[in-house]
Design a protein around this motif. Structure first.
Motif, short mmCIF file in Angstrom:
data_model
loop_
_atom_site.label_atom_id
_atom_site.label_comp_id
_atom_site.label_asym_id
_atom_site.label_seq_id
_atom_site.Cartn_x
_atom_site.Cartn_y
_atom_site.Cartn_z
N ILE A 356 0.85 -1.19 0.00
CA ILE A 356 0.00 0.00 0.00
C ILE A 356 0.89 1.24 0.00
O ILE A 356 1.70 1.44 0.90
N VAL A 357 0.72 2.06 -1.03
CA VAL A 357 1.49 3.29 -1.19
C VAL A 357 0.61 4.48 -0.80
O VAL A 357 -0.49 4.65 -1.36
N ILE A 358 1.07 5.28 0.15
CA ILE A 358 0.32 6.46 0.54
C ILE A 358 1.10 7.72 0.16
O ILE A 358 2.31 7.69 -0.02
N ASN A 359 0.39 8.82 0.03
CA ASN A 359 0.97 10.10 -0.37
C ASN A 359 0.97 11.02 0.84
O ASN A 359 -0.09 11.43 1.31
N THR A 360 2.15 11.37 1.34
CA THR A 360 2.23 12.12 2.58
C THR A 360 2.61 13.59 2.39
O THR A 360 2.88 14.28 3.37
N ILE A 361 2.64 14.08 1.13
CA ILE A 361 2.88 15.51 1.00
C ILE A 361 1.58 16.26 1.31
O ILE A 361 0.50 15.84 0.91
N ILE A 362 1.69 17.32 2.07
CA ILE A 362 0.51 18.09 2.48
C ILE A 362 0.16 19.03 1.33
O ILE A 362 0.72 20.12 1.21
N ASP A 363 -0.76 18.60 0.51
CA ASP A 363 -1.02 19.31 -0.73
C ASP A 363 -2.46 19.80 -0.84
O ASP A 363 -2.92 20.15 -1.90
N GLY A 364 -3.18 19.80 0.26
CA GLY A 364 -4.55 20.31 0.21
C GLY A 364 -4.56 21.82 0.30
O GLY A 364 -3.62 22.45 0.79
N VAL A 365 -5.60 22.42 -0.17
CA VAL A 365 -5.73 23.88 -0.08
C VAL A 365 -5.98 24.27 1.36
O VAL A 365 -6.83 23.70 2.04
N GLY A 384 2.16 14.61 6.11
CA GLY A 384 0.87 14.41 6.77
C GLY A 384 -0.03 13.58 5.88
O GLY A 384 0.34 13.15 4.79
N LEU A 385 -1.25 13.37 6.35
CA LEU A 385 -2.23 12.57 5.62
C LEU A 385 -3.58 13.24 5.76
O LEU A 385 -3.94 13.72 6.84
N ASP A 386 -4.33 13.28 4.65
CA ASP A 386 -5.67 13.85 4.73
C ASP A 386 -6.67 12.77 5.11
O ASP A 386 -6.40 11.56 5.00
N ARG A 387 -7.84 13.19 5.56
CA ARG A 387 -8.84 12.27 6.09
C ARG A 387 -9.38 11.32 5.03
O ARG A 387 -9.59 10.13 5.29
N VAL A 388 -9.57 11.80 3.80
CA VAL A 388 -10.10 10.94 2.73
C VAL A 388 -9.14 9.80 2.45
O VAL A 388 -9.53 8.64 2.30
N GLN A 389 -7.86 10.12 2.35
CA GLN A 389 -6.86 9.08 2.09
C GLN A 389 -6.76 8.12 3.28
O GLN A 389 -6.58 6.91 3.09
N PHE A 390 -6.88 8.62 4.48
CA PHE A 390 -6.85 7.78 5.67
C PHE A 390 -7.98 6.75 5.63
O PHE A 390 -7.78 5.57 5.94
N GLN A 391 -9.16 7.18 5.22
CA GLN A 391 -10.29 6.26 5.11
C GLN A 391 -10.05 5.22 4.02
O GLN A 391 -10.40 4.04 4.18
N TRP A 392 -9.46 5.65 2.91
CA TRP A 392 -9.11 4.71 1.84
C TRP A 392 -8.12 3.68 2.37
O TRP A 392 -8.24 2.48 2.09
N LEU A 393 -7.13 4.13 3.13
CA LEU A 393 -6.12 3.23 3.69
C LEU A 393 -6.76 2.22 4.62
O LEU A 393 -6.45 1.01 4.56
N ASP A 394 -7.68 2.65 5.46
CA ASP A 394 -8.36 1.75 6.38
C ASP A 394 -9.09 0.66 5.61
O ASP A 394 -9.05 -0.53 5.95
#
Length: 590
Positions: A356-365, A384-394
């Motif tokens: 599982i590859v996650i993206n940890t650059i803080i790139d949200g507005v 960091g990690l955004d909430r949407v990606q965190f849910q996908w990871l779960d």
């Protein structure tokens, strides 16, 4: 001979002398045996038992082998001056891209390592390689193309950027104008100019101010004159106003007789790093910047989608086309959101593993900033990690557990480099703190490791779970085990490998074994390149002592991903023996 020592986290370790052969592998077809490769750094092996007690004996079964590459930082050193703001390095210790003695050789170091990996792979095949971020340094189109072509064993391939640029100009635009508008940003058609090597022993190379001025003079003189490696000059090769391509020594196709260019023999996957998504890895600027720097023939990749699309312009072999981004769910890959394409998953080890590859650059507005001009500027290079990606990871973790697959997670940033540990933590809107991510991973008994880069150092830590609480010595959090028997959750290994841009310029091979005693082993021998000149330059590049700021006071102000690591380790990031050639024991999930 075995000598017991106490590990950095209190676990008992064993030094296993002679476990890595100094010679090449003896035969092909050795997939079931632990790799013994000439590229391995010949040092004692440390067995670490903080998560479980077991032994990789002669009947252990190899389940997976792959290569961990990270922080290659392919750098357009000419561009450091014209678009990289390298002149301000002496007064701002936050810039991780201070001009390095060895940066001229980033392409050659990566390519040499590919050749050594290929030799190892011929006898001990790896299933894939994975690059955990910072493929580029300044985040320019030209650097990304050099990185892709380098691994593909070719040069001057048409970029996705240039294809789209040319298509957007219309059919009546003449070729000279297309060259000016599109080609000169990509590095296609001109070799990288060769800078005169710095001399670290000379007095003026000691303070960072004079050192930076000398390197700026050298790089720009080379760029203006079109200097070649043999010292000859040709103004037609100048690269001040156009991005350079691969150096002359690599400008041939890998399968041509006499070509020194290597093609990586394994399929390879890519992870987002801050230098792949932010200008120079720290500045999340966006609107107007490419128009400002256009005169210098550089173009920054400011949108995640631009970075992702470029990796589809590659060779089908070794592949995969897209280098992982082809595994992004089609609906997400093709939607209007250009910031949600950087995470994906794939199976490995004959279906035994979910990677599982996650993206940890803080790139949200940042909602507090009314425009896209800056995106979370206070985060700088932190993750960091955004909430949407965190849910996908779960959801991915749950599906892998239901399918009986072990999980390894890959990202650029490790947990201790998330924004809450950064210099301006109070100014960054943090959606998912590191502790919450650690708790999630630890709650799944099938997660065995989190592999990352970013710190440019070798470091391995256990995240140990006991009595419902998980900790790696810094992060401590409650863990709600997903298994009916909570004792099934014992924790996972956190693995960081050094970079190819800074000393010690090493990477790592990773093998996973079933010890057949209820435990498994993650074996992680260190891989080194074989080029003497950049090795010597990188070893001399002790940047901690060269800043104008007092290192002791600067260290207290910075997150541990930055100057603090350099100062505490004397300017090197080789880690302790327990972070290098290791055997990490874990409990096999049932």
């Amino acid at each position: 001979m075995r000598t017991p020592i106490r590990g950095p986290h209190g676990g008992l370790c064993l030094l296993l002398f002679g476990a890595l052969s100094a010679g090449p592998a003896v035969a092909s077809g050795n997939y079931g045996n632990p790799a013994q490769c000439a590229a391995f750094v010949q040092e004692p092996v440390v067995k670490r038992t903080e998560l479980a007690t077991g032994t990789r004996g002669p009947y252990a079964k190899l389940l997976l082998r792959f290569i961990h590459l990270t922080d290659d930082h392919i750098i357009d050193d000419d561009g450091q001056a014209v678009v990289g703001l390298s002149a301000i390095d002496p007064v701002n210790v936050q810039f991780e891209s201070a001009m390095r003695f060895q940066e001229e050789y980033s392409d050659e170091v990566l390519n040499d390592l590919e050749g050594r990996i290929n030799q190892c792979n011929a006898a001990y095949p790896s299933e894939f390689s994975i690059v955990t971020g910072d493929s580029a340094d300044l985040t320019t189109v030209g650097e990304i193309r050099r990185f892709i072509d380098n691994l593909d064993g070719t040069y001057d391939q048409m970029s996705r950027f240039e294809q789209e640029c040319r298509a957007g100009q219309g059919p009546l635009v003449l070729e000279p104008l297309l060259q000016e508008l599109c080609t000169r940003f990509t590095g296609r058609g001109v070799a990288d100019t060769q800078t005169v090597d710095p001399v670290p022993s000379q007095l003026l190379y000691q303070p960072l101010v004079t050192r930076t001025l000398l390197q700026l003079q050298a790089t720009q003189t080379a760029a203006l004159t079109g200097r070649a490696a043999d010292g000859s000059i040709n103004p037609l090769r100048q690269t001040v106003t156009r991005a350079p391509g691969l150096p002359q020594s690599l400008r041939c196709n890998w399968d041509k007789p006499g070509c020194a260019n290597h093609r990586l023999a394994t399929p390879w996957y890519v992870v987002f790093g801050n230098h792949d998504g932010y200008v120079r890895g720290t500045v999340p600027a966006e609107l107007g910047i490419n128009e400002v720097v256009a005169a210098f023939g550089r173009r920054f990749m400011l949108r995640q989608k631009d970075f992702v699309k470029e990796f589809f312009n590659t060779k089908a072999t070794p592949g995969p086309v897209g280098h992982g981004f082809g595994n992004v769910e089609p609906a997400r890959l093709n939607d209007a959101n250009d910031r949600n394409d950087g995470y994906y998953a794939f199976d490995a080890g004959g279906g035994k593993f979910r990677m599982i590859v996650i993206n940890t650059i803080i790139d949200g507005v940042d909602p507090r900033i009314p425009t896209d001009l800056l995106r979370n500027p206070a985060a700088l290079s932190d993750g960091g990690l955004d909430r949407v990606q965190f849910q996908w990871l779960d959801a991915q973790l749950a599906a892998a557990r239901a399918a009986g697959r072990m999980v390894m997670v890959f990202s650029h940033h490790p947990d201790l480099t998330f924004a809450e540990y950064g210099t301006f933590a109070s100014l960054v809107p943090i959606e998912v703190p590191a502790a919450e991510l650690d708790a999630l991973l630890a709650s799944y008994p099938n997660v065995i490791a989190w592999v990352a880069g970013h710190t440019h150092r070798h470091r391995i830590r256990p995240f140990v779970v006991a009595n419902g609480v998980g900790s790696n010595g810094v992060v401590t959090t409650a863990v709600n085990c997903k298994a009916a028997n909570s004792s099934a959750c014992t924790g996972f290994w956190q693995i960081e490998s050094a970079s190819l841009i800074d000393w010690p310029q090493e990477q790592r091979l990773i093998e996973v074994f079933d010890n057949r005693d209820g435990t498994g082993t993650i074996r992680g021998p260190i891989l080194g390149h074989g080029l003497a000149k950049p090795k010597a330059l990188s070893e001399a590049d002790d940047r901690c002592a060269l800043y104008l700021a007092d290192p002791a006071s600067a260290e207290a102000l910075l997150s541990e991903a930055d100057l603090g690591v350099l100062c505490s380790q004397g300017g090197t990031r080789d880690g302790t023996p327990a972070d290098r050639n290791v055997e990490l024991i874990f409990r096999m999930p049932s």
